[in-house]
Design a protein around this motif. Structure first.
Motif, PDB file in Angstrom:
ATOM      1  N   TYR A 136      30.511  37.425  47.611  1.00  0.00           N
ATOM      2  CA  TYR A 136      31.723  37.360  46.799  1.00  0.00           C
ATOM      3  C   TYR A 136      31.649  38.298  45.600  1.00  0.00           C
ATOM      4  CZ  TYR A 136      32.614  33.141  49.490  1.00  0.00           C
ATOM      5  OH  TYR A 136      32.818  32.254  50.509  1.00  0.00           O
ATOM      6  N   GLN A 137      30.670  39.209  45.596  1.00  0.00           N
ATOM      7  CA  GLN A 137      30.525  40.119  44.465  1.00  0.00           C
ATOM      8  C   GLN A 137      31.786  40.967  44.282  1.00  0.00           C
ATOM      9  OE1 GLN A 137      27.560  40.492  42.496  1.00  0.00           O
ATOM     10  NE2 GLN A 137      28.875  41.702  41.181  1.00  0.00           N
ATOM     11  N   LEU A 138      32.335  41.447  45.411  1.00  0.00           N
ATOM     12  CA  LEU A 138      33.528  42.281  45.329  1.00  0.00           C
ATOM     13  C   LEU A 138      34.709  41.468  44.804  1.00  0.00           C
ATOM     14  CD1 LEU A 138      34.881  44.989  45.841  1.00  0.00           C
ATOM     15  CD2 LEU A 138      35.304  44.266  48.202  1.00  0.00           C
ATOM     16  N   ASP A 139      34.853  40.223  45.285  1.00  0.00           N
ATOM     17  CA  ASP A 139      35.939  39.374  44.801  1.00  0.00           C
ATOM     18  C   ASP A 139      35.784  39.094  43.314  1.00  0.00           C
ATOM     19  OD1 ASP A 139      36.965  39.297  47.333  1.00  0.00           O
ATOM     20  OD2 ASP A 139      35.979  37.400  47.857  1.00  0.00           O
ATOM     21  N   ALA A 140      34.555  38.877  42.858  1.00  0.00           N
ATOM     22  CA  ALA A 140      34.322  38.636  41.442  1.00  0.00           C
ATOM     23  C   ALA A 140      34.717  39.846  40.611  1.00  0.00           C
ATOM     24  CB  ALA A 140      32.863  38.270  41.200  1.00  0.00           C
ATOM     25  N   GLN A 141      34.405  41.047  41.122  1.00  0.00           N
ATOM     26  CA  GLN A 141      34.773  42.251  40.396  1.00  0.00           C
ATOM     27  C   GLN A 141      36.293  42.413  40.343  1.00  0.00           C
ATOM     28  OE1 GLN A 141      32.597  44.246  38.767  1.00  0.00           O
ATOM     29  NE2 GLN A 141      34.419  45.280  37.948  1.00  0.00           N
ATOM     30  N   MET A 142      36.965  42.054  41.428  1.00  0.00           N
ATOM     31  CA  MET A 142      38.424  42.126  41.441  1.00  0.00           C
ATOM     32  C   MET A 142      39.019  41.138  40.436  1.00  0.00           C
ATOM     33  SD  MET A 142      39.146  42.462  45.539  1.00  0.00           S
ATOM     34  CE  MET A 142      40.893  42.246  45.281  1.00  0.00           C
ATOM     35  N   LEU A 143      38.448  39.934  40.372  1.00  0.00           N
ATOM     36  CA  LEU A 143      38.924  38.964  39.391  1.00  0.00           C
ATOM     37  C   LEU A 143      38.692  39.448  37.971  1.00  0.00           C
ATOM     38  CD1 LEU A 143      37.714  35.637  41.047  1.00  0.00           C
ATOM     39  CD2 LEU A 143      40.063  36.488  40.894  1.00  0.00           C
ATOM     40  N   LEU A 144      37.556  40.099  37.763  1.00  0.00           N
ATOM     41  CA  LEU A 144      37.267  40.646  36.436  1.00  0.00           C
ATOM     42  C   LEU A 144      38.301  41.702  36.058  1.00  0.00           C
ATOM     43  CD1 LEU A 144      35.456  40.983  33.942  1.00  0.00           C
ATOM     44  CD2 LEU A 144      34.030  42.531  35.288  1.00  0.00           C
ATOM     45  N   ASN A 145      38.641  42.573  37.005  1.00  0.00           N
ATOM     46  CA  ASN A 145      39.646  43.607  36.726  1.00  0.00           C
ATOM     47  C   ASN A 145      41.007  42.974  36.442  1.00  0.00           C
ATOM     48  OD1 ASN A 145      37.693  45.558  37.156  1.00  0.00           O
ATOM     49  ND2 ASN A 145      38.209  45.808  39.330  1.00  0.00           N
ATOM     50  N   ASP A 146      41.347  41.922  37.185  1.00  0.00           N
ATOM     51  CA  ASP A 146      42.615  41.235  36.936  1.00  0.00           C
ATOM     52  C   ASP A 146      42.637  40.608  35.537  1.00  0.00           C
ATOM     53  OD1 ASP A 146      43.430  41.945  39.446  1.00  0.00           O
ATOM     54  OD2 ASP A 146      42.902  40.002  40.355  1.00  0.00           O
ATOM     55  N   ALA A 147      41.498  40.016  35.130  1.00  0.00           N
ATOM     56  CA  ALA A 147      41.435  39.406  33.805  1.00  0.00           C
ATOM     57  C   ALA A 147      41.614  40.453  32.714  1.00  0.00           C
ATOM     58  CB  ALA A 147      40.106  38.677  33.634  1.00  0.00           C
TER      59      ALA A 147
END
Length: 572
Positions: A468-479
């Motif tokens: 889920y590293q990629l998903d976490a990075q996407m969430l970080l970018n959204d935040a």
């Protein structure tokens, strides 16, 4: 009415407002007040006032008496009744006579306000004891007397607090009403200046309530029972909501909180103010249980507020004074573009006790956002959090596998027992004893099977978070994208996911997170001590605190927010 007559009437009314004397034959009201504990009695005041009015040839229409009532209170029944009747038209009497101005009111503001109201309506307010001259110096004399009465009240409160603090420091209970489950026992602690014995009160457990109080704490500690269930079992108080005060009181752990200080002073070394019902460790567990049953309520206005930190920011000055007060966002009517946060205590009650100044919204908002940018919304923090998640999942996987290994033979054995009972029933027929045995065995088999199924599901659901590293990075970018936008509700909702509350002081802020902060930062897990109990917030507080130095440079536009290395950055 002609203008000339109106002018003369206004002049006569002003002259009446400045009268500190009454002519012979005037009709008056008499107001008497007796403070709790005063050696002077109401009867002595009444006799002297009747004699004074008779000597002055004043006719007493009515006497208003407030007995055992503090002069600092506005809600005195007879005092308010007198004010209500004074507003009637036509004017019922010509004046109001007092024993002294201190009987009228001790508070300086209240005294001047109500006397001004009465005199504005044409009443003369006269004191027997206070020598106020009937000339242009009368307002100055009276103002000084009001100040002296207020000063007396403040000095008395200071002396009482000092005396009670000394009593508590010696290990004695300062009140006449002990907590439920205790009773006070009077003991000699010395002698007064006049030779009389001085007594103190120690707290000892009350045998009449001991069992029920112990049971209430046991129910809350072991099963986290609701206040209603505890009330139905113990009936310690009249209503269930009162139990929250009991479970919030450190005295049951042997520590007495008085004036924001915990007694005895060396309570951390094991010394106790009185014999406790529970230990401090169990008290903290009870607070955790209470938090599990609690829920936070957000006012609907905070959800649609145009201010970023609505519902999250609290006044640090009020918190230090054991008051809980939020910071409210406001606009300056003279300059609508200027937005600021102001303590709700100062805004709603105009309290002079809170020294918190108004703080510009942009300074506080950007400080919190910069803090999240530097220490939360970072790839390093995400990586560290994923590592922690991996460790937790490894523990859960091992625990789930252990449960599966333990439950599998138990389920198989119970299943064999059920099958044996079915075979026996098939051969012998159903009897009441076999039916009862079958029901018990079948229920136990179903219970163990449900636990085994749940353990297997937990083992299957525990996946490697690296995927889920990629998903976490996407969430970080959204935040980060939400933070950069101007949508206040979305931004506030994002901050509320990470920040529990923000305590704001004139020179710094302390941010309480809902999660673990970065290991690179100095932090510690603390038990937050609030006004009454040792209540664990179960949060991580930045240590050293995030310090925002608020410096004024010139006018409002010259405000500058400098945050040192312990804080969040610098803004010019």
């Amino acid at each position: 009415m002609p203008r000339h007559h109106l002018t003369q009437r206004h002049k006569a009314q002003k002259e009446q407002n400045h009268l500190w004397e009454l002519p012979s034959g005037s009709h008056v009201w008499v107001y008497l007040r007796h403070s709790p504990g005063d050696k002077q009695t109401i009867q002595s005041q009444a006799v002297e006032m009747q004699k004074w009015c008779a000597d002055s040839n004043w006719i007493i229409e009515r006497m208003f008496v407030d007995e055992a009532m503090e002069g600092s209170r506005e809600d005195r029944p007879q005092f308010q009744e007198m004010l209500r009747l004074s507003r009637h038209e036509p004017q019922p009497v010509q004046g109001i006579v007092l024993w002294s101005l201190s009987r009228f009111a001790r508070d300086q503001l209240d005294s001047q306000f109500y006397k001004a109201e009465l005199r504005k309506r044409g009443y003369a307010v006269i004191s027997k004891v206070d020598d106020v001259p009937n000339n242009e110096m009368a307002p100055i004399y009276e103002a000084f007397i009001d100040w002296k009465n207020q000063r007396f009240l403040d000095d008395l409160a200071t002396d009482v607090r000092r005396g009670l603090t000394y009593i508590v420091g010696q290990g004695y209970w300062p009140s006449s009403v002990p907590p439920r489950g205790y009773r006070s026992e009077r003991v000699e602690i010395g002698y007064r200046h006049n030779g009389d014995v001085r007594y103190g009160q120690t707290l000892i457990k009350d045998e009449a309530w001991f069992n029920m109080v112990s049971l209430a704490w046991k129910m809350k500690l072991e099963s986290n029972a609701s206040y209603f269930d505890i009330h139905e079992t113990t009936h310690l108080y009249k209503v269930p909501s009162t139990y929250g005060l009991m479970f919030n009181n450190l005295i049951y752990a042997g520590v007495f909180v008085y004036g924001g200080v915990k007694y005895p002073m060396n309570w951390q070394d094991g010394e106790r103010f009185c014999e406790p019902y529970i230990t401090l460790e169990d008290f903290q567990k009870v607070q955790e249980n209470r938090l599990r049953r609690s829920f936070s309520m957000i006012h609907p206005r905070a959800l649609v507020s145009h201010y970023l930190l609505s519902g999250l920011a609290y006044c640090g000055c009020c918190e230090d004074a054991e008051r809980k007060s939020k910071l409210l966002g406001q606009n300056d009517n003279r300059t609508p573009d200027y937005r600021y946060y102001k303590c709700s205590e100062r805004k709603n009650t105009r309290s002079r006790q809170c020294t918190m100044p108004v703080i510009s919204c942009w300074r506080l908002d950007e400080a919190v956002i910069d803090l999240l940018r530097q220490h939360v919304f970072t790839p390093e923090y995400i990586a560290s959090e994923l590592q922690l998640v991996q460790q937790e999942l490894d523990k859960k996987i091992d625990h789930s596998h252990d449960q599966v290994q333990q439950l599998t033979p138990l389920v198989q054995a119970q299943q064999s027992k059920v099958e044996s009972l079915i075979e026996l029933i098939t051969r012998k027929g159903m009897t009441p004893i076999l039916e009862k045995q079958y029901d018990v065995a079948n229920q136990e088999w179903q219970r163990l099977s449900a636990q085994l199924t749940q353990a297997k599901q937990q083992a299957e659901n525990a996946q490697d978070p690296v995927g889920y590293q990629l998903d976490a990075q996407m969430l970080l970018n959204d935040a980060l994208e939400i933070v950069d936008q101007k949508d206040i509700p979305q931004k506030r909702d994002l901050i509320a996911h990470f920040v529990e509350r923000i305590v704001v002081y004139p020179d710094r802020i302390i941010v309480y997170f809902k999660f673990r902060v970065d290991d690179d930062m100095t932090h510690e897990r603390v038990a937050h001590l609030d006004s009454s109990p040792l209540r664990q917030s179960l949060v991580y507080v930045l240590h050293p605190p995030v310090a925002i130095k608020l410096i004024r440079r010139g006018g409002r536009d010259g405000c500058r927010c400098d945050v040192d290395q312990r804080g969040v950055g610098t803004r010019g």
